[in-house]
Design an enzyme around this catalytic site. Sequence first.
Site, PDB file in Angstrom:
ATOM      1  N   ARG A  65      19.643  40.596  33.420  1.00 13.19           N
ATOM      2  CA  ARG A  65      20.601  40.751  34.231  1.00 13.19           C
ATOM      3  C   ARG A  65      21.853  40.683  33.702  1.00 13.19           C
ATOM      4  NH1 ARG A  65      22.853  37.158  32.395  1.00 13.19           N
ATOM      5  NH2 ARG A  65      24.517  37.295  34.111  1.00 13.19           N
ATOM      6  N   GLY A  66      23.093  41.120  34.269  1.00 16.29           N
ATOM      7  CA  GLY A  66      24.285  41.330  33.581  1.00 16.29           C
ATOM      8  C   GLY A  66      24.498  42.594  33.433  1.00 16.29           C
ATOM      9  N   ALA A  67      25.621  43.151  33.832  1.00 12.72           N
ATOM     10  CA  ALA A  67      25.736  44.691  34.041  1.00 12.72           C
ATOM     11  C   ALA A  67      25.332  45.618  32.748  1.00 12.72           C
ATOM     12  CB  ALA A  67      27.449  44.854  34.255  1.00 12.72           C
TER      13      ALA A  67
ATOM     14  N   ARG B 293      19.014  48.102  41.543  1.00 17.30           N
ATOM     15  CA  ARG B 293      20.465  47.053  41.709  1.00 17.30           C
ATOM     16  C   ARG B 293      21.559  47.986  41.747  1.00 17.30           C
ATOM     17  NH1 ARG B 293      21.438  41.647  38.478  1.00 17.30           N
ATOM     18  NH2 ARG B 293      22.395  41.203  40.694  1.00 17.30           N
TER      19      ARG B 293
ATOM     20  N   GLN C 137      23.444  31.006  37.520  1.00  9.51           N
ATOM     21  CA  GLN C 137      23.388  31.682  36.037  1.00  9.51           C
ATOM     22  C   GLN C 137      24.391  30.926  35.211  1.00  9.51           C
ATOM     23  OE1 GLN C 137      23.599  33.316  38.954  1.00  9.51           O
ATOM     24  NE2 GLN C 137      22.949  35.602  39.036  1.00  9.51           N
TER      25      GLN C 137
ATOM     26  N   ASP D 117      31.136  43.759  36.817  1.00 12.01           N
ATOM     27  CA  ASP D 117      30.120  44.520  37.167  1.00 12.01           C
ATOM     28  C   ASP D 117      30.268  46.078  37.261  1.00 12.01           C
ATOM     29  OD1 ASP D 117      28.851  41.620  37.778  1.00 12.01           O
ATOM     30  OD2 ASP D 117      27.076  42.941  37.379  1.00 12.01           O
TER      31      ASP D 117
ATOM     32  N   ASN E 126      32.389  41.230  40.380  1.00 11.46           N
ATOM     33  CA  ASN E 126      31.715  40.546  39.711  1.00 11.46           C
ATOM     34  C   ASN E 126      30.872  39.439  40.665  1.00 11.46           C
ATOM     35  OD1 ASN E 126      31.106  39.588  37.007  1.00 11.46           O
ATOM     36  ND2 ASN E 126      32.009  37.576  37.283  1.00 11.46           N
ATOM     37  N   LYS E 127      30.027  38.453  39.964  1.00  9.00           N
ATOM     38  CA  LYS E 127      29.412  37.877  40.846  1.00  9.00           C
ATOM     39  C   LYS E 127      30.238  37.080  41.830  1.00  9.00           C
ATOM     40  CE  LYS E 127      25.837  36.977  40.319  1.00  9.00           C
ATOM     41  NZ  LYS E 127      24.967  37.805  41.259  1.00  9.00           N
TER      42      LYS E 127
END
Length: 352
Positions: free
Chosen positions: A53-55, A94, A201, A242, A252-253
Amino acid sequence: MSSSDKVETLRWVGDVDGHLVLIDQTKLPVEFQELECRSLEQVWEAIKQLRVRGAPAIGIAAGYGVCIGIQRAVDENAVFAQLSKSVDYLATSRPTAVNLFWALDRMKAKASSLKGESAASIRSALLAEARSIHEEDRAMCHAIGRHGATLLRDGQGVLTHCNAGGLATAEYGTALSVFFTAQDEGKHVRVFVDETRPLLQGARLTAWELTRRNIDTTLICDSMAAQVMREGKVQAVITGADRIAANGDSANKIGTYSIAVLARAHGIPFYIAAPSSTFDLSISDGSKIPIEERAADEITHGFGRQTAPTGVNVYNPAFDVTPAEYIQAIITERGLIAPVSEASIRQVLGRE
Ligand code: MRU
């Protein structure tokens, strides 16, 4: 940290018939387990379930995923048919991080430039392209760290949200790269880490990365950020992104937007650190960024047991959008974008 402690978020093993190995991030920080992906479905599942995960890391995994998707193609027609199927399938994993679509477009564009060549040479060129996406991300992260570290003073407190570290990228990260680089330059920075509900996270991954590198790390619940700011413990906020729209609005998150508003209320600069692969200049502003909605049980069964009454309504958007006006600067591999506006974004990215 010694080089033997270095971990690789993702790696390709072998040649065109090889496979992808990634750290299963759902197991951290308790277990360090690597996962071998030998099928397209495994890569899709790993992205969907946030094992990777993570862009930027999602984009890298997708590039290698395409290589796996075309492994059985015996002639040029089969390569293009399997490529198209693989790209369409991975694109459903995603929706928010644009790096996924950026990497898939790049793989498609590379393949189109090879029309008329043999299946073997297209497959090998596509593996080279996936490796380039991986390598370029490594370099971009280090450059982001160098530009961002100029913003931090020795002894400063900084807040971050989610995980924008080595685990979210090829290596070093975006927001965390700034802290690692500041440390490499001899600055002591004290990093406050939001735990980042619902999937933690920050607690599981960012705190793990920072403490492994002996960075002064303090974990807080998301709801504590305002108090930490009021107490004067942080002088800057840095997060990843992201997807960044043409006007600088940044997804973002979930929770990032509230941190940015809090930072503004306390007169603290809020920065985004992101590579050029995270910009989506095809959309004018953040209202057009698709926001992923995830399963209710991430909230109702967050800690390995039920934490909410059965049947309660749940809303679980995984991301939010911080308006450009709250962002002091965007730290990219090409330098700082400030003020954050479409003109300055296009100028720094060289896409005028
Ligand atoms: O749902 P996740 O864990 O993939 O969300 C990740 C983030 O929001 C990161 O901050 C972002 O992708 C930047 S990573 C360099």
